[in-house]
Scaffold this motif. Structure first.
Motif, PDB file in Angstrom:
ATOM      1  N   GLU A   1       0.812  -1.216   0.000  1.00  0.00           N
ATOM      2  CA  GLU A   1       0.000   0.000   0.000  1.00  0.00           C
ATOM      3  C   GLU A   1       0.846   1.266   0.000  1.00  0.00           C
ATOM      4  OE1 GLU A   1      -3.057   0.231  -0.536  1.00  0.00           O
ATOM      5  OE2 GLU A   1      -4.021  -1.621   0.074  1.00  0.00           O
ATOM      6  N   GLY A   2       2.172   1.160   0.107  1.00  0.00           N
ATOM      7  CA  GLY A   2       3.011   2.361   0.164  1.00  0.00           C
ATOM      8  C   GLY A   2       2.659   3.182   1.396  1.00  0.00           C
ATOM      9  N   PHE A   3       2.610   4.498   1.240  1.00  0.00           N
ATOM     10  CA  PHE A   3       2.224   5.384   2.347  1.00  0.00           C
ATOM     11  C   PHE A   3       0.701   5.459   2.395  1.00  0.00           C
ATOM     12  CE2 PHE A   3       6.427   6.864   1.022  1.00  0.00           C
ATOM     13  CZ  PHE A   3       7.075   7.004   2.240  1.00  0.00           C
ATOM     14  N   LEU A   4       0.110   5.355   3.587  1.00  0.00           N
ATOM     15  CA  LEU A   4      -1.349   5.483   3.690  1.00  0.00           C
ATOM     16  C   LEU A   4      -1.752   6.927   3.370  1.00  0.00           C
ATOM     17  CD1 LEU A   4      -2.459   3.481   6.859  1.00  0.00           C
ATOM     18  CD2 LEU A   4      -2.485   2.781   4.472  1.00  0.00           C
ATOM     19  N   PRO A   5      -2.946   7.104   2.785  1.00  0.00           N
ATOM     20  CA  PRO A   5      -3.359   8.478   2.459  1.00  0.00           C
ATOM     21  C   PRO A   5      -3.564   9.303   3.723  1.00  0.00           C
ATOM     22  CG  PRO A   5      -5.134   6.896   2.040  1.00  0.00           C
ATOM     23  CD  PRO A   5      -3.927   6.102   2.421  1.00  0.00           C
ATOM     24  N   LYS A   6      -3.453  10.630   3.589  1.00  0.00           N
ATOM     25  CA  LYS A   6      -3.624  11.492   4.770  1.00  0.00           C
ATOM     26  C   LYS A   6      -5.103  11.802   5.003  1.00  0.00           C
ATOM     27  CE  LYS A   6       0.913  13.542   5.015  1.00  0.00           C
ATOM     28  NZ  LYS A   6       1.631  13.897   3.790  1.00  0.00           N
ATOM     29  N   SER A   7      -5.881  11.855   3.920  1.00  0.00           N
ATOM     30  CA  SER A   7      -7.307  12.182   4.070  1.00  0.00           C
ATOM     31  C   SER A   7      -7.975  11.170   4.999  1.00  0.00           C
ATOM     32  CB  SER A   7      -7.980  12.178   2.694  1.00  0.00           C
ATOM     33  OG  SER A   7      -9.138  11.366   2.713  1.00  0.00           O
ATOM     34  N   LYS A   8      -8.729  11.705   5.996  1.00  0.00           N
ATOM     35  CA  LYS A   8      -9.278  10.843   7.049  1.00  0.00           C
ATOM     36  C   LYS A   8     -10.143   9.728   6.495  1.00  0.00           C
ATOM     37  CE  LYS A   8      -9.235  13.502  11.273  1.00  0.00           C
ATOM     38  NZ  LYS A   8      -9.951  14.471  12.069  1.00  0.00           N
ATOM     39  N   VAL A   9     -11.014  10.073   5.529  1.00  0.00           N
ATOM     40  CA  VAL A   9     -11.965   9.091   5.003  1.00  0.00           C
ATOM     41  C   VAL A   9     -11.228   7.974   4.265  1.00  0.00           C
ATOM     42  CG1 VAL A   9     -13.963   8.796   3.478  1.00  0.00           C
ATOM     43  CG2 VAL A   9     -13.691  10.895   4.799  1.00  0.00           C
ATOM     44  N   GLU A  10     -10.309   8.398   3.367  1.00  0.00           N
ATOM     45  CA  GLU A  10      -9.537   7.421   2.586  1.00  0.00           C
ATOM     46  C   GLU A  10      -8.709   6.529   3.502  1.00  0.00           C
ATOM     47  OE1 GLU A  10      -9.364   6.834  -0.848  1.00  0.00           O
ATOM     48  OE2 GLU A  10     -11.244   7.894  -0.543  1.00  0.00           O
ATOM     49  N   ARG A  11      -8.159   7.151   4.522  1.00  0.00           N
ATOM     50  CA  ARG A  11      -7.280   6.420   5.444  1.00  0.00           C
ATOM     51  C   ARG A  11      -8.072   5.350   6.203  1.00  0.00           C
ATOM     52  NH1 ARG A  11      -2.160   7.960   7.216  1.00  0.00           N
ATOM     53  NH2 ARG A  11      -1.590   7.001   9.203  1.00  0.00           N
ATOM     54  N   LYS A  12      -9.246   5.755   6.695  1.00  0.00           N
ATOM     55  CA  LYS A  12     -10.091   4.804   7.446  1.00  0.00           C
ATOM     56  C   LYS A  12     -10.484   3.632   6.567  1.00  0.00           C
ATOM     57  CE  LYS A  12     -12.122   7.526  11.108  1.00  0.00           C
ATOM     58  NZ  LYS A  12     -13.263   8.307  11.548  1.00  0.00           N
ATOM     59  N   LYS A  13     -10.831   3.957   5.306  1.00  0.00           N
ATOM     60  CA  LYS A  13     -11.245   2.907   4.370  1.00  0.00           C
ATOM     61  C   LYS A  13     -10.120   1.891   4.175  1.00  0.00           C
ATOM     62  CE  LYS A  13     -12.669   3.096  -0.098  1.00  0.00           C
ATOM     63  NZ  LYS A  13     -12.668   3.882  -1.299  1.00  0.00           N
ATOM     64  N   LEU A  14      -8.920   2.413   4.019  1.00  0.00           N
ATOM     65  CA  LEU A  14      -7.774   1.539   3.770  1.00  0.00           C
ATOM     66  C   LEU A  14      -7.399   0.738   5.020  1.00  0.00           C
ATOM     67  CD1 LEU A  14      -6.492   1.208   1.104  1.00  0.00           C
ATOM     68  CD2 LEU A  14      -4.641   2.659   1.795  1.00  0.00           C
ATOM     69  N   LEU A  15      -7.487   1.391   6.187  1.00  0.00           N
ATOM     70  CA  LEU A  15      -7.176   0.666   7.426  1.00  0.00           C
ATOM     71  C   LEU A  15      -8.160  -0.488   7.626  1.00  0.00           C
ATOM     72  CD1 LEU A  15      -6.284   3.706   9.682  1.00  0.00           C
ATOM     73  CD2 LEU A  15      -4.829   1.695   9.368  1.00  0.00           C
ATOM     74  N   LEU A  16      -9.396  -0.237   7.280  1.00  0.00           N
ATOM     75  CA  LEU A  16     -10.409  -1.300   7.396  1.00  0.00           C
ATOM     76  C   LEU A  16     -10.088  -2.441   6.431  1.00  0.00           C
ATOM     77  CD1 LEU A  16     -13.012  -1.799   8.981  1.00  0.00           C
ATOM     78  CD2 LEU A  16     -14.281  -0.912   7.029  1.00  0.00           C
ATOM     79  N   GLU A  17      -9.692  -2.065   5.212  1.00  0.00           N
ATOM     80  CA  GLU A  17      -9.311  -3.097   4.232  1.00  0.00           C
ATOM     81  C   GLU A  17      -8.131  -3.911   4.740  1.00  0.00           C
ATOM     82  OE1 GLU A  17      -8.479  -1.830   0.207  1.00  0.00           O
ATOM     83  OE2 GLU A  17     -10.363  -0.732   0.162  1.00  0.00           O
ATOM     84  N   ILE A  18      -7.129  -3.209   5.289  1.00  0.00           N
ATOM     85  CA  ILE A  18      -5.938  -3.907   5.799  1.00  0.00           C
ATOM     86  C   ILE A  18      -6.336  -4.863   6.921  1.00  0.00           C
ATOM     87  CG2 ILE A  18      -3.763  -3.565   7.095  1.00  0.00           C
ATOM     88  CD1 ILE A  18      -3.441  -0.932   5.482  1.00  0.00           C
TER      89      ILE A  18
END
Ligand code: SAM
Length: 301
Positions: A147-164
């Motif tokens: 995933e490289g660096f996680l996005p800074k935007s809160k919404v995008e970040r939460k989505k990706l953390l949930l996926e992870i």
């Protein structure tokens, strides 16, 4: 478009009209390959992310060459000129500050443009922090997600953390040392503190460290410490099988008591619960034994 490479190109490198994507060390300069050095010494020019970094390689291996800067701020301006130079017969090498160009580094757009313009692109593979960390982790590595660096935007970040947190495959992340503690806290919230994780600091360098077995350990290792150096994180995928097999014994015992109090024999209650939870009847009966036999039931197995 299919581009044919001459079968002998490795003996005549670098060739004219070719864009070489050259992997460089992620710390230990001795990790550079002899093929990479040959290209860097002999191309018409090297497009580098930061000329100071590339000069370190040139100084260590005692050669010079023409350098131009090519980074995320100037790449769109520089691409047309680089393509023009390649078309006119030059051979050009693209390097980033460390590792493989185009992996969280500049390169993608130049490569796309070169291919679009019918220019041969050849990669001279080299170290990459993500793969170095992955294979050092001992975690499942034939299938993984980067995933490289996680996005800074809160919404995008939460989505990706949930996926992870739900991924069953190993995940690799890059993070700056300044943001590592915060990321570990987020990973704890999403994956639980027992999730296996390893934090790699300063790979291939003198003070290389592999930290942690799980998120809890990694957090406690860094507590109260200033974190320096470069960081890559490897997270084990979610093990759904084990989670599904985890039995909530307290809940089962409670249900067992309730069924017996409602009038069922221990045998019938165990049979019912075993079927409902795809467990063996013996397992349920053992729960009853653990309970201290406070039911007056002449259950025999
Ligand atoms: N292109 C590079 C590659 O192939 O690995 C990655 C470039 S990216 C801008 C830089 C990030 O890679 C760092 O912030 C860190 O997360 C990771 N990284 C690079 N070198 C590293 C090292 N020696 N040890 C641990 N992580 C490293």
């Amino acid at each position: 478009m299919n581009i044919k490479y001459s079968s002998s190109h490795k003996n005549t490198e670098p060739e004219n009209h070719v864009l070489y994507i050259v992997g460089t060390p992620i710390g230990n300069l001795n990790d550079i390959s002899s093929r990479a050095l040959n290209i860097l010494k002999n191309v018409s020019l090297i497009a580098c992310e930061d000329t100071r970094q590339t000069k370190k390689i040139m100084s260590k291996f005692e050669f010079t060459n023409n350098l131009i800067s090519f980074n995320k701020y100037n790449s769109f301006k520089k691409i047309p000129k680089i393509i023009e130079n390649l078309n006119s017969g030059q051979s050009i090498a693209l390097v980033s500050d460390a590792g493989m160009p185009s992996i969280c580094d500049p390169g993608e757009d130049l490569i796309k443009n070169a291919k679009f313009n019918g220019i041969n692109v050849i990669c001279i593979p080299g170290p990459c922090a993500a793969l170095t960390a992955l294979v050092s982790s001992g975690l499942p590595s034939s299938q993984f997600i980067f995933e490289g660096f996680l996005p800074k935007s809160k919404v995008e970040r939460k989505k990706l953390l949930l996926e992870i947190s739900n991924n069953e495959k190993t995940t690799i992340l890059y993070e700056s040392p300044l943001r590592l503690k915060n990321l570990l806290k987020e990973l704890k919230d999403y994956c639980g503190e027992e999730r296996e994780i390893q934090v790699f600091r300063e790979l291939t360098k003198k003070f290389e460290e592999h930290i942690g077995k799980n998120i809890k350990e990694a957090i406690s290792f860094f507590e109260g410490k200033e974190i320096l150096g470069e960081i890559t994180i490897v997270i084990k995928g979610r093990n759904k099988k084990i989670e599904n097999n985890k039995v909530d014994e307290k809940k089962l015992k409670r249900e067992l008591i309730e069924l017996i109090q409602a009038g069922l024999s221990l045998s019938s209650a165990s049979k019912y619960l075993a079927k409902k939870n795809t467990l063996s009847k013996k397992f349920i009966y053992n729960l009853y034994k653990d309970q201290g036999k406070f039911f007056n039931d002449d259950y025999s197995y």
